[in-house]
Motif scaffolding. Sequence first.
Motif, mmCIF file in Angstrom:
data_model
loop_
_atom_site.group_PDB
_atom_site.id
_atom_site.type_symbol
_atom_site.label_atom_id
_atom_site.label_comp_id
_atom_site.label_asym_id
_atom_site.label_seq_id
_atom_site.Cartn_x
_atom_site.Cartn_y
_atom_site.Cartn_z
ATOM 1 N N TYR A 162 64.599 73.003 96.788
ATOM 2 C CA TYR A 162 65.378 71.835 97.199
ATOM 3 C C TYR A 162 64.619 70.543 96.923
ATOM 4 N N THR A 198 67.047 66.498 101.726
ATOM 5 C CA THR A 198 67.049 67.015 103.085
ATOM 6 C C THR A 198 67.956 66.144 103.948
ATOM 7 N N THR A 208 60.421 67.352 94.200
ATOM 8 C CA THR A 208 59.701 68.588 94.489
ATOM 9 C C THR A 208 59.007 69.034 93.211
ATOM 10 N N THR A 265 62.075 80.067 99.677
ATOM 11 C CA THR A 265 62.638 78.721 99.683
ATOM 12 C C THR A 265 61.511 77.703 99.645
ATOM 13 N N ARG A 294 61.035 73.725 100.270
ATOM 14 C CA ARG A 294 61.734 72.575 100.843
ATOM 15 C C ARG A 294 61.495 71.316 100.019
ATOM 16 N N VAL A 297 59.255 80.395 103.485
ATOM 17 C CA VAL A 297 59.826 79.049 103.446
ATOM 18 C C VAL A 297 58.673 78.059 103.394
ATOM 19 N N THR A 324 57.348 74.706 103.702
ATOM 20 C CA THR A 324 57.717 73.417 104.284
ATOM 21 C C THR A 324 56.644 72.365 104.021
ATOM 22 N N PRO A 359 57.130 79.242 109.028
ATOM 23 C CA PRO A 359 56.898 78.528 107.771
ATOM 24 C C PRO A 359 55.747 79.149 106.998
#
Length: 332
Positions: free
Chosen positions: A242, A245, A259, A272, A274, A290, A292, A305
């Motif tokens: 991604y 947000t 990113t 994922t 973020r 994930v 983060t 996370p």
Amino acid sequence: GEGGARRWPPGATVLRWSVDGGAAVRPSGRGPAGAPRRRSRAARPSRPMPFLPLRALPDRPARALADAWLERLADQLHAPGAQSAEARAVVCRDTLAELLYPAYAANLDTALHDAALPLGTRLALAALDPREITLEPEYYADCDDARFQPVKPLLWLWYSFDRSPLGGQDVALGVRLRRLLAPLIFRRCGERFKCFQHVEFSFGYNMEVGDDVVVHRHVLLDDRGGIVLGNRVSISDYANVYSHTHSIVEQRDVTNVPTVLGDGVRVTYHATVRAGVHVGEQGMVGACAVATKDVRPYHVNVGVPAKSIVVKPNAPRDEAWVSPAARERAAG
């Protein structure tokens, strides 16, 4: 031991590496109170893993047809004046009609207005034209129409091909088609880009892709705020990356932030990344993790996370890296 010759992170535990005699590093070998941790599965000697490169397959009998089809499509997309949204929409419509509804390809306009045909058939024929459909990013307030409309027909061709009998599982042809389309969609696309079926983007035009990048099936690349993929990046099936947000208070409050996945990064199955995360060179995000926060170069981060659990054994001796966010904080 080897730990004295290398500048590993403070408190790191050096683990034996059975494949090449090097060492892997677990970033934290002791608990918060200083007591030794129970030896984890990662610390146990591992057996050498087999090296299994991809096989080379002989050309299929239809290879000549595929070559001619792709060459014709490339000529159509690179012809003088073919870069406009209108021109690309016509190429997309005609290409999909030939693949999906060959009986109507030669007289598509007539079929669209033929009252004798079922309404569903006429609607399906109309949807071959990207001017007749909408894609989700068109509803975003930050969508730049001047940039999106020329790439929309190429995205629609990409997505529709993937859902066709021809593109659904034909790996070789699909990779070649997407390699043809990607440089016309992305901000930058390097050499030997390899993308499997059912990969989707937000805008597409905010993608920067290096050389030898591989993206596997069912990946979402949300380039709304921009995504940079370095050389030799690998993104596994069902991963999500991604670059935007939402506020937890107001859903319509959207922040776009680039990113970055550095050279040699691997994002593995169902993981994922973020928005705004920087995964450093040779970093790895484990399955279902994930990310983060930034991932340091050569570190393997797992969990939710995601946190670093090991440093790759091929990490440089003097690996020292400061994340862009930390550098900004220090400068400010």
